[in-house]
Design a protein around this motif. Sequence first.
Motif, PDB file in Angstrom:
ATOM      1  N   GLU A  55       0.816  -1.111   0.056  1.00 33.94           N
ATOM      2  CA  GLU A  55      -0.121   0.074   0.101  1.00 33.94           C
ATOM      3  C   GLU A  55       0.868   1.220  -0.012  1.00 33.94           C
ATOM      4  O   GLU A  55       1.714   1.465   0.731  1.00 33.94           O
ATOM      5  N   ASN A  56       0.546   2.115  -0.974  1.00 29.61           N
ATOM      6  CA  ASN A  56       1.316   3.440  -0.840  1.00 29.61           C
ATOM      7  C   ASN A  56       2.774   3.389  -1.039  1.00 29.61           C
ATOM      8  O   ASN A  56       3.630   3.959  -0.229  1.00 29.61           O
ATOM      9  N   LYS A 157      -5.429   4.112   9.079  1.00 28.45           N
ATOM     10  CA  LYS A 157      -4.898   3.999   7.885  1.00 28.45           C
ATOM     11  C   LYS A 157      -3.986   5.088   7.678  1.00 28.45           C
ATOM     12  O   LYS A 157      -2.609   5.077   7.641  1.00 28.45           O
ATOM     13  N   SER A 161      -0.116   5.548   8.310  1.00 29.87           N
ATOM     14  CA  SER A 161       0.720   6.011   7.126  1.00 29.87           C
ATOM     15  C   SER A 161       1.908   7.108   7.307  1.00 29.87           C
ATOM     16  O   SER A 161       3.018   7.223   7.110  1.00 29.87           O
TER      17      SER A 161
END
Length: 185
Positions: A55-56, A157, A161
């Motif tokens: 993710e990312n 989330k 992050s």
Amino acid sequence: FPVTIQLRQGVRIALVGSVNAGKSSLFNALIGKKRAIVTNIAGTTRDVIEAGLYENNTYLTFVDTAGLRTTNDIIEQEGIERSHTETKTADIVLLVADGSVIMTDQEKTVYVEILTRYGQKCIPVINKIDHNATNNSWFKDATLVSAQTGQGIKELKATVSDRIEKLFASGASTFLLNKPIVTGK
């Protein structure tokens, strides 16, 4: 060619907390699939369950752990010992509390101990806010979520992050691998 850092296990994120705090439900919500068994029986999770997610531009390894409590069950005791090990070795600890009940003094002691020892890598999370929420105001700066309804998951989330960015900025992630890879032209 632009170069990025290859990650072996990515950022290791352990979900830790008392029994029935909803760690497995939250784990499933964060990875987007039903990987961990979820029941209302205390002590369902007795071992460490891992799931990876990209993710990312970062590989994340989420780790669901056994609930922390005192028990005479030898299998559950081993799972609890593994929970403590994961707390120690994880890059980020989601310290999950059940927002639908008032914590016992024993639970508060365990949470305070974890926050005292590992506070710099802990993200306090109050789960089950869709139930009749009780006062967990002593659990400062907690992210409020409902793993069941999805409320607050996006915010959690984002918090994770932000913490990952800080880890990378400080070079603190224990799983960084020094092997560069080519990502494009």
